[in-house]
Scaffold this active site. Structure first.
Site, PDB file in Angstrom:
ATOM      1  N   ARG A  71      23.393  66.595  18.476  1.00 39.82           N
ATOM      2  CA  ARG A  71      24.818  66.915  18.601  1.00 39.82           C
ATOM      3  C   ARG A  71      25.575  66.167  17.520  1.00 39.82           C
ATOM      4  NH1 ARG A  71      22.722  67.260  23.812  1.00 39.82           N
ATOM      5  NH2 ARG A  71      22.880  69.423  24.522  1.00 39.82           N
ATOM      6  N   ASP A  86      17.864  70.467  19.109  1.00 45.82           N
ATOM      7  CA  ASP A  86      18.713  71.021  20.169  1.00 45.82           C
ATOM      8  C   ASP A  86      19.515  72.181  19.589  1.00 45.82           C
ATOM      9  OD1 ASP A  86      20.321  71.326  22.570  1.00 45.82           O
ATOM     10  OD2 ASP A  86      19.738  69.269  23.043  1.00 45.82           O
ATOM     11  N   ASP A 102      14.361  71.073  29.845  1.00 49.83           N
ATOM     12  CA  ASP A 102      15.549  71.140  30.706  1.00 49.83           C
ATOM     13  C   ASP A 102      16.376  72.385  30.418  1.00 49.83           C
ATOM     14  OD1 ASP A 102      15.958  69.844  28.153  1.00 49.83           O
ATOM     15  OD2 ASP A 102      18.047  69.589  28.744  1.00 49.83           O
ATOM     16  N   GLU A 103      17.172  72.736  31.389  1.00 52.86           N
ATOM     17  CA  GLU A 103      18.242  73.715  31.251  1.00 52.86           C
ATOM     18  C   GLU A 103      17.856  74.921  30.394  1.00 52.86           C
ATOM     19  OE1 GLU A 103      22.151  70.875  31.519  1.00 52.86           O
ATOM     20  OE2 GLU A 103      21.169  70.945  29.568  1.00 52.86           O
ATOM     21  N   HIS A 114      17.306  74.990  24.810  1.00 52.10           N
ATOM     22  CA  HIS A 114      17.946  74.069  23.859  1.00 52.10           C
ATOM     23  C   HIS A 114      17.289  74.192  22.489  1.00 52.10           C
ATOM     24  CE1 HIS A 114      20.665  71.586  26.404  1.00 52.10           C
ATOM     25  NE2 HIS A 114      19.828  71.885  27.374  1.00 52.10           N
TER      26      HIS A 114
HETATM   27  C1  TNX Z   1      22.415  67.352  30.229  1.00 48.15           C
HETATM   28  S1  TNX Z   1      19.979  65.557  30.488  1.00 48.15           S
HETATM   29  C2  TNX Z   1      21.497  67.545  29.217  1.00 48.15           C
HETATM   30  C3  TNX Z   1      21.881  67.296  27.821  1.00 48.15           C
HETATM   31  C4  TNX Z   1      23.353  67.039  27.694  1.00 48.15           C
HETATM   32  C5  TNX Z   1      23.798  66.086  28.795  1.00 48.15           C
HETATM   33  C6  TNX Z   1      25.242  65.709  28.684  1.00 48.15           C
HETATM   34  C7  TNX Z   1      19.386  66.821  30.001  1.00 48.15           C
HETATM   35  C8  TNX Z   1      17.984  66.891  30.183  1.00 48.15           C
HETATM   36  N1  TNX Z   1      20.170  67.779  29.459  1.00 48.15           N
HETATM   37  O1  TNX Z   1      21.480  68.369  27.004  1.00 48.15           O
HETATM   38  O2  TNX Z   1      23.609  66.507  26.441  1.00 48.15           O
HETATM   39  O3  TNX Z   1      23.576  66.690  30.047  1.00 48.15           O
HETATM   40  O4  TNX Z   1      25.603  64.730  29.614  1.00 48.15           O
END
Ligand code: TNX
Length: 547
Positions: free
Chosen positions: A181, A210, A346-347, A283
């Site tokens: 970032r 990312d 993640d995510e 990501h």
């Molecule tokens: C969640 S923690 C994310 C990050 C973000 C963060 C911001 C995680 C595994 N993923 O990509 O930067 O929250 O607080």
């Protein structure tokens, strides 16, 4: 142990528990993280012109720690303490001795014992890492000005007489720095590592890829650094998804493989392991900008110039994705000696996979239930690649969804639920719940007003209550908890703000991960922290000043 000695240790422990250990010469021992056992005695050792450093002979790692000690003391004192080989068992007067001989093996790989008397300073540890941590303690026993990079006049370089026995509670004491970032320079990254080592932290988790930028040079895929490392945002905090930047100014950067080797070596000399994170399957859209054939839709894409999570992720139905990632990981393992390679996980939005014919064909062919199982298939395939290279996979707690890869380690971030689940399944865990370990979050309610609304408030006092071992685990399950990490995500934290996000919170985390649980005492810690601030001042750390 003699009864008297036991009683003395007990008395000192009580004093230590009650507050900073006060010494005759009004010197306080304010070391952070707090050592396991501190037995002060009257008097002090004086570092002067004639002081020498003796190192156990025939061991280059020990000699390097001795040289490091000499280098740490040189700028402020103006003294060039000679490093000599120890020839006799006796420790000469007016000297330091640094040795792994005759040390207590119960101190383990990172523990040490330090005996400071008026005549000499003896630092013993079973392993060189312990000696290195002993030196960190010595730095904190000297006056704060010792951290000056310029010669300081008019200070007596004294070390209070004391006997310290110390070892860490957890083996994994880490911090994540998100250099995607926000790009951070090589000297800044090294300084970050230095400060970790100063607080006896030993893992630098380096977030390198990312959506808003790819930061690691991969020789086989040059477009990752030609294209994926740059975005149209200009510098500064990222703006939100619905309020994109009003500039086309190019911002970015990347680390060459030479930069990376340099940083990894630097970290190694400070007993810090660099754990690289290469995000997948989500990501990852910055890579797709350069190589759109690895996506489900084929693109075209732009490097994301805002916060938020991209819906575009690696296509899990395309063999090319796995070829690409295997190639990338082959170069990654050549650069990073770390046993653990972090693959993110993640995510990962499943939106594209749901509509992608290749992903759907994969689900069918592999007999998978849904897109969560497809993610699990993805991670398991990557784990095989890493295992074939003698490395272990670590990923965020989403890798539990759809079934954990057989030997994966889980980094729990959405609370401690993932930590509990993974350890109950017999997997290792690194704990970094948002509640206690997210140092990108604001310290206070007032500060929160100017921060993104997903962030909760995290004062240092709360970090200090972090307990990585969930109570309801059996002792066998608890052994799977390797330790924890404090995470600096940088959506809204450009390099110049990283110090104030990290400090003082990282000092509190360092103590929760190193010191015995029984010694935890906020009043004692915050007292020591006031003295520690003087050290951080001299080190030039722009820590946040909590009210
Ligand atoms: C969640 S923690 C994310 C990050 C973000 C963060 C911001 C995680 C595994 N993923 O990509 O930067 O929250 O607080």
């Amino acid at each position: 142990m003699k009864k008297q000695t036991k009683a003395a240790i007990f008395a000192v422990t009580i004093i230590a528990l009650a507050g900073s250990v006060t010494l005759a010469a009004d010197t306080k021992i304010t070391v952070i993280p707090k050592p396991t056992q501190i037995k002060p005695s009257p008097g002090h050792f004086i570092v002067g012109q004639k002081t020498a450093i003796y190192a156990q002979s025939g061991c280059s790692d020990v000699e390097n720690v001795a040289k490091y000690l000499s280098e740490q003391l040189r700028p402020a004192t103006g003294l060039s303490l000679v490093v000599l080989e120890q020839s006799k068992a006796q420790v000469p007067a007016d000297s330091f001795l640094v040795t792994t001989e005759n040390s207590d093996s119960a101190l383990g790989d990172e523990g040490y014992e330090l005996l400071v008397t008026k005549t000499n300073v003896v630092l013993r540890a079973p392993k060189p890492a312990g000696l290195f941590y002993g030196v960190q303690t010595l730095r904190q026993l000297l006056p704060p000005q010792i951290e000056s990079r310029k010669k300081v006049l008019g200070v007596d370089w004294t070390i209070p007489c004391v006997e310290i026995t110390d070892k860490p509670r957890f083996e994994w004491r880490g911090s994540l720095l998100d250099c995607c970032r926000q790009f951070m320079t090589v000297p800044f990254v090294k300084r970050y590592i230095d400060l970790l080592a100063y607080h006896k932290m030993n893992r630098f988790h380096w977030h390198l890829t990312d959506d808003p930028g790819w930061r690691i040079e991969i020789k086989k895929y040059p477009k990752l650094t030609e294209i994926s490392a740059w975005r149209n945002s200009g510098p500064g905090p990222l703006r939100s998804w619905d309020n994109p930047p009003k500039t086309d100014e190019i911002y970015g950067g990347y680390y060459t493989q030479d930069d990376i080797r340099d940083i990894v070596d630097y970290a190694k000399s400070r007993y810090v392991t660099v754990v690289p994170e290469i995000e997948m399957p989500g990501h990852s859209s910055s890579a797709l900008v350069a190589y759109p054939e690895l996506s489900c839709t084929g693109g075209p894409f732009k490097v994301q110039n805002t916060m938020g999570i991209s819906d575009d992720v690696y296509c899990a139905g395309n063999e090319k994705t796995f070829e690409f990632l295997e190639d990338v990981l082959s170069e990654v393992v050549e650069l990073f000696p770390s046993l653990y390679i972090h693959i993110g996980g993640d995510e990962c939005p499943k939106k594209r996979w749901e509509k992608c014919p290749k992903c759907q064909a994969r689900i069918k062919a592999e007999g998978l239930k849904d897109e969560h199982e497809l993610q699990s298939y993805f991670v398991k395939r990557i784990e095989k690649v890493l295992l074939s290279k003698n490395r272990r996979l670590i990923g965020w707690d989403e890798i539990l969804e759809g079934g954990l890869a057989p030997q994966a380690t889980v980094q729990s971030w959405r609370g401690m639920k993932g930590a509990i689940e993974a350890s109950q399944q017999g997997h290792d865990v690194v704990a970094s719940p948002t509640s206690h370990c997210y140092f990108d979050y604001p310290y206070s309610k007032e500060q929160a007003a100017s921060f993104p609304d997903w962030m909760s408030v995290l004062p240092t006092e709360k970090v200090y209550t972090f307990e990585p071992l969930p109570e309801d685990l059996t002792p066998a399950q608890q052994r799977h908890i390797l330790g924890g990490e404090g995470n600096i995500w940088t959506e809204v934290a450009p390099q110049e703000q990283v110090d104030s996000r990290a400090y003082p919170r990282l000092t509190a985390l360092a103590e929760t991960l190193w010191s015995p649980k029984e010694l935890r005492n906020w009043n004692d810690f915050s007292g020591r922290l006031q003295s520690h601030y003087k050290r951080l001042d001299v080190l030039g750390v722009d820590y946040y000043k909590e009210k």
